[in-house]
Structure formats: structure tokens, C-alpha cells
Design a protein around this motif. Structure first.
Motif, mmCIF file in Angstrom:
data_model
loop_
_atom_site.group_PDB
_atom_site.id
_atom_site.type_symbol
_atom_site.label_atom_id
_atom_site.label_comp_id
_atom_site.label_asym_id
_atom_site.label_seq_id
_atom_site.Cartn_x
_atom_site.Cartn_y
_atom_site.Cartn_z
ATOM 1 N N LEU A 153 24.434 17.667 -21.624
ATOM 2 C CA LEU A 153 24.904 19.052 -21.616
ATOM 3 C C LEU A 153 24.033 19.925 -22.518
ATOM 4 C CD1 LEU A 153 27.189 20.947 -20.548
ATOM 5 C CD2 LEU A 153 28.384 20.485 -22.694
ATOM 6 N N GLU A 154 23.685 19.427 -23.691
ATOM 7 C CA GLU A 154 22.862 20.205 -24.613
ATOM 8 C C GLU A 154 21.431 20.333 -24.113
ATOM 9 O OE1 GLU A 154 23.049 18.987 -28.648
ATOM 10 O OE2 GLU A 154 25.162 19.520 -28.868
ATOM 11 N N ARG A 155 20.953 19.332 -23.388
ATOM 12 C CA ARG A 155 19.629 19.457 -22.797
ATOM 13 C C ARG A 155 19.593 20.623 -21.806
ATOM 14 N NH1 ARG A 155 16.358 15.838 -18.363
ATOM 15 N NH2 ARG A 155 14.265 16.511 -18.977
ATOM 16 N N HIS A 171 30.484 15.607 -14.136
ATOM 17 C CA HIS A 171 29.377 14.667 -14.279
ATOM 18 C C HIS A 171 28.378 14.816 -13.135
ATOM 19 C CE1 HIS A 171 30.477 12.119 -17.755
ATOM 20 N NE2 HIS A 171 31.708 12.538 -17.468
ATOM 21 N N HIS A 172 28.875 15.039 -11.923
ATOM 22 C CA HIS A 172 27.981 15.267 -10.794
ATOM 23 C C HIS A 172 27.150 16.537 -11.001
ATOM 24 C CE1 HIS A 172 29.225 12.002 -8.222
ATOM 25 N NE2 HIS A 172 30.512 12.333 -8.353
ATOM 26 N N LEU A 173 27.779 17.577 -11.544
ATOM 27 C CA LEU A 173 27.053 18.817 -11.813
ATOM 28 C C LEU A 173 25.944 18.598 -12.827
ATOM 29 C CD1 LEU A 173 30.085 21.284 -12.077
ATOM 30 C CD2 LEU A 173 28.502 21.048 -10.162
ATOM 31 N N LEU A 174 26.247 17.845 -13.876
ATOM 32 C CA LEU A 174 25.231 17.583 -14.900
ATOM 33 C C LEU A 174 24.113 16.713 -14.356
ATOM 34 C CD1 LEU A 174 26.936 17.063 -18.384
ATOM 35 C CD2 LEU A 174 25.601 18.990 -17.540
ATOM 36 N N LYS A 198 19.760 24.007 -23.766
ATOM 37 C CA LYS A 198 18.477 24.404 -24.348
ATOM 38 C C LYS A 198 17.487 24.842 -23.273
ATOM 39 C CE LYS A 198 19.597 23.409 -28.602
ATOM 40 N NZ LYS A 198 20.995 23.047 -28.356
ATOM 41 N N PHE A 199 17.583 24.261 -22.087
ATOM 42 C CA PHE A 199 16.642 24.587 -21.023
ATOM 43 C C PHE A 199 16.830 26.012 -20.517
ATOM 44 C CE2 PHE A 199 15.171 24.453 -16.552
ATOM 45 C CZ PHE A 199 13.874 24.019 -16.766
ATOM 46 N N ILE A 200 18.058 26.524 -20.540
ATOM 47 C CA ILE A 200 18.321 27.865 -20.019
ATOM 48 C C ILE A 200 18.403 28.919 -21.122
ATOM 49 C CG2 ILE A 200 19.529 26.983 -17.991
ATOM 50 C CD1 ILE A 200 22.161 27.576 -19.357
ATOM 51 N N SER A 201 18.230 28.510 -22.376
ATOM 52 C CA SER A 201 18.344 29.446 -23.489
ATOM 53 C C SER A 201 16.964 29.952 -23.903
ATOM 54 C CB SER A 201 19.035 28.786 -24.673
ATOM 55 O OG SER A 201 18.198 27.794 -25.241
ATOM 56 N N LYS A 202 16.957 30.963 -24.767
ATOM 57 C CA LYS A 202 15.707 31.537 -25.272
ATOM 58 C C LYS A 202 15.437 31.107 -26.712
ATOM 59 C CE LYS A 202 15.595 35.647 -22.360
ATOM 60 N NZ LYS A 202 15.474 37.124 -22.329
#
Length: 230
Positions: A13-15, A209-212, A18-22
Motif C-alpha cells: 500500500l505504501e509503495r 488485495h486484488h486491487l493492490l 509513494k508512486f502517486i505522490s510528489k
């Protein structure tokens, strides 16, 4: 009963977060490709009026403007004061074939006007973009007035309820025109949706979980040099 864990929930989730954040890793995540073709203003002039909130008619006619060499190093103060900027961009080097946006990244409030006094867009810490395509037709330059107010959305204190800091300094860290890349923008919207849904459903949801898993596969396939493959 909890959903089966094939990957660590919080790490995955944190990965995605971070991927969509600035924030961290912004040189390698999707925010790096959100905009391209950045253009700086050809001219920035600033006027600090003696009265608290002068009308547009006084701001446009004032002869007391001074040149600003670099907007990111320029500070606005004190708290509750108002400052006016005259901004000019060269429009002849901008292609209107793609969505073109004015980016105003500030830690205060600001209001964008046309040179005729028509309010165009309000800016704050949470609102930074204004599409300018409709203003590019038959224009050799883009000119705006920007009213900068030295306060935030909820005043000028800490945590919304703190007393105002009367000597606080405010800043515009980015003032540019750029082309929005459509494919990375759509990818960012989809990944943000996956993140919010997974976060709200929680670790006990099989669907979350499928979404992640889906979002994680997209991130694994992401190539910063080939952003249009999505």
C-alpha cells in the motif's frame, strides 16, 4: 477471517502511495511525467499596496511595480497583507494541441485575473492548476494578474486553530506553464482510485488485495522513459 496475504499489505500500500505522490522518489514516480515542456514567465512584476485589499482597478493602474527576478526565492509578508503580480508568458512557443496548464504552487491563497479584471481561478496549497488553452488563440503572449494573499485556507496559524503568526513569510515555489501529458495523467487517476479503494476497504478485504495486486503489477511495468505505453 482475514484475507490471505501473498504480499505484505502495508508495504504494498505504501509503495503505491509513494508512486502517486510528489514527495519521496518524485524523480522516478508517475508525478515526474505528469507535465512536460515547462515554460517560465518572460516577465514578473510585483506591487505591494499600502492598503490591505485594494480593488483590481487600482492594481492594474499602479505604477509602483518592481521586477521580480526569481519567483521561488521571492517571499511575501507580513501575514494578512496582499501583493499583486503582473505575469507575462511567451505564448508563441506553446502548442495548443495538448492540454496546457498554468501551474501556481503556493503555500498561501491567490486569485488569477485576466488583464480586463475577470477572475479566472483561485489557487491554494490544494489547488494549483488552470488550463489556458482557450486563451492561446491568436495571442503572442499570455498576461495575467495574480493577487497573492498572505494567509492560508484556514488562517495563518498552526493546525487550523493556532493563533496567527503575524510575521510569517509565504512563497510561490512554482509559477510556470506546461503541457499535461494525457496518458500519464490518466494512469495517475486510475492508480489513485485503486489506492483509495484499497485503503478504504482495508486489509481484511479480498477485493482490496486484488486491487493492490493490480496496482503493484502496473508499477512493476512502469518505465519512466516509455510513459505512453499505458
Amino acid at each position: 477471517m482475514s484475507a490471505p496475504m501473498f504480499k505484505h499489505w502495508r508495504t504494498t500500500l505504501e509503495r503505491l502511495e509513494k508512486f502517486i505522490s510528489k514527495g519521496q522518489f518524485s524523480d522516478y514516480n508517475i508525478s515526474k511525467c505528469h507535465f512536460s515542456g515547462f515554460i517560465n514567465p518572460s516577465s514578473i512584476m510585483c506591487w505591494t499596496p499600502s492598503e490591505a485589499r485594494p480593488p483590481f482597478s487600482l492594481a492594474i493602474s499602479s505604477r509602483d511595480y518592481v521586477k521580480v527576478d526569481g519567483i521561488s526565492s521571492h517571499t511575501f509578508s507580513p501575514t494578512w497583507s496582499t501583493h499583486w503580480l503582473k505575469i507575462k508568458f511567451p505564448a508563441d512557443c506553446i502548442s495548443p494541441s495538448s492540454p496546457v496548464y498554468l501551474i501556481v504552487d503556493c503555500d498561501c491563497e491567490a486569485l488569477l485575473y485576466s488583464m480586463k479584471g475577470r477572475p479566472l481561478q483561485a489557487f491554494s496549497e490544494n489547488r494549483k492548476y488552470f488550463q489556458v488553452n482557450q486563451l492561446l488563440e491568436d495571442s503572442k503572449c499570455l498576461e495575467f494578474m495574480l493577487e497573492v494573499a498572505c494567509n492560508g485556507l484556514f488562517g495563518a496559524g498552526d493546525y487550523c486553530i493556532g493563533p496567527p503568526k503575524l510575521e510569517k513569510k509565504f512563497n510561490i515555489s512554482q509559477l510556470q506553464i506546461a503541457r499535461r501529458n494525457v496518458e500519464p495523467h490518466l494512469l495517475l487517476e486510475n492508480l489513485t482510485l485503486l489506492y483509495e479503494m484499497a485503503k478504504e476497504l482495508g486489509s481484511d478485504s479480498n477485493y482490496a488485495h486484488h486491487l493492490l495486486f493490480l496496482a503493484n503489477d502496473i508499477i512493476n511495468s512502469y518505465d519512466i522513459n516509455q510513459v505512453n505505453i499505458f
